[in-house]
Design a protein around this motif. Structure first.
Motif, PDB file in Angstrom:
ATOM      1  N   SER A   4      35.092  41.244  37.401  1.00  0.00           N
ATOM      2  CA  SER A   4      35.825  39.987  37.257  1.00  0.00           C
ATOM      3  C   SER A   4      36.287  39.469  38.620  1.00  0.00           C
ATOM      4  O   SER A   4      36.291  40.205  39.619  1.00  0.00           O
ATOM      5  N   GLU A   5      36.686  38.230  38.630  1.00  0.00           N
ATOM      6  CA  GLU A   5      37.221  37.652  39.858  1.00  0.00           C
ATOM      7  C   GLU A   5      38.487  38.392  40.299  1.00  0.00           C
ATOM      8  O   GLU A   5      38.697  38.616  41.487  1.00  0.00           O
ATOM      9  N   ASP A   6      39.308  38.791  39.340  1.00  0.00           N
ATOM     10  CA  ASP A   6      40.517  39.558  39.673  1.00  0.00           C
ATOM     11  C   ASP A   6      40.157  40.899  40.304  1.00  0.00           C
ATOM     12  O   ASP A   6      40.834  41.355  41.232  1.00  0.00           O
ATOM     13  N   GLU A   7      39.094  41.541  39.827  1.00  0.00           N
ATOM     14  CA  GLU A   7      38.664  42.819  40.404  1.00  0.00           C
ATOM     15  C   GLU A   7      38.127  42.615  41.820  1.00  0.00           C
ATOM     16  O   GLU A   7      38.336  43.466  42.697  1.00  0.00           O
ATOM     17  N   ILE A   8      37.471  41.496  42.059  1.00  0.00           N
ATOM     18  CA  ILE A   8      36.977  41.185  43.404  1.00  0.00           C
ATOM     19  C   ILE A   8      38.148  40.967  44.358  1.00  0.00           C
ATOM     20  O   ILE A   8      38.172  41.501  45.469  1.00  0.00           O
ATOM     21  N   ILE A   9      39.136  40.229  43.915  1.00  0.00           N
ATOM     22  CA  ILE A   9      40.326  39.987  44.748  1.00  0.00           C
ATOM     23  C   ILE A   9      41.057  41.289  45.020  1.00  0.00           C
ATOM     24  O   ILE A   9      41.489  41.555  46.145  1.00  0.00           O
ATOM     25  N   GLU A  10      41.172  42.141  44.011  1.00  0.00           N
ATOM     26  CA  GLU A  10      41.828  43.441  44.194  1.00  0.00           C
ATOM     27  C   GLU A  10      41.040  44.300  45.185  1.00  0.00           C
ATOM     28  O   GLU A  10      41.634  45.018  45.987  1.00  0.00           O
ATOM     29  N   ALA A  11      39.729  44.224  45.155  1.00  0.00           N
ATOM     30  CA  ALA A  11      38.912  44.968  46.119  1.00  0.00           C
ATOM     31  C   ALA A  11      39.151  44.464  47.538  1.00  0.00           C
ATOM     32  O   ALA A  11      39.222  45.259  48.483  1.00  0.00           O
ATOM     33  N   MET A  12      39.293  43.148  47.705  1.00  0.00           N
ATOM     34  CA  MET A  12      39.603  42.595  49.023  1.00  0.00           C
ATOM     35  C   MET A  12      40.948  43.102  49.514  1.00  0.00           C
ATOM     36  O   MET A  12      41.101  43.483  50.680  1.00  0.00           O
ATOM     37  N   ARG A  13      41.917  43.122  48.611  1.00  0.00           N
ATOM     38  CA  ARG A  13      43.249  43.645  48.980  1.00  0.00           C
ATOM     39  C   ARG A  13      43.188  45.130  49.312  1.00  0.00           C
ATOM     40  O   ARG A  13      43.854  45.598  50.230  1.00  0.00           O
TER      41      ARG A  13
END
Length: 85
Positions: A4-13
């Motif tokens: 998900s987009e949220d998982e992608i953002i969490e990976a960036m963080r």
């Protein structure tokens, strides 16, 4: 596998907090997938190529405020070695 987009953002963080690297969302897709399926992959060696050349620091995904990189990173020294012939 999809992430998900949220998982992608969490990976960036995750990469930012662990490595102090800002990676682009397309690199974060692979990181997110490995983090999502970490139990199945835990016995394997996994390599991910990450890049960060396509990131607008003023519009990071999942952030309402611009990131001030200068205030959050440590100074880096670069030593250049040259030889003459």
């Amino acid at each position: 596998m999809t992430v998900s987009e949220d998982e992608i953002i969490e990976a960036m963080r995750f990469i930012w907090t662990r490595m102090k690297l800002i990676i682009e969302p397309s690199s974060a897709v692979a990181v997110a997938a490995v983090r999502k399926d970490r139990d199945r992959l835990s016995s394997q060696q996994v390599g991910i190529i990450i890049s960060g050349g396509n990131v607008d620091l003023n519009h990071l995904p999942g952030s309402n405020t611009p990131l001030s990189v200068a205030s959050q990173t440590r100074p880096t020294r670069i030593h250049l070695c040259t030889t003459t012939s």
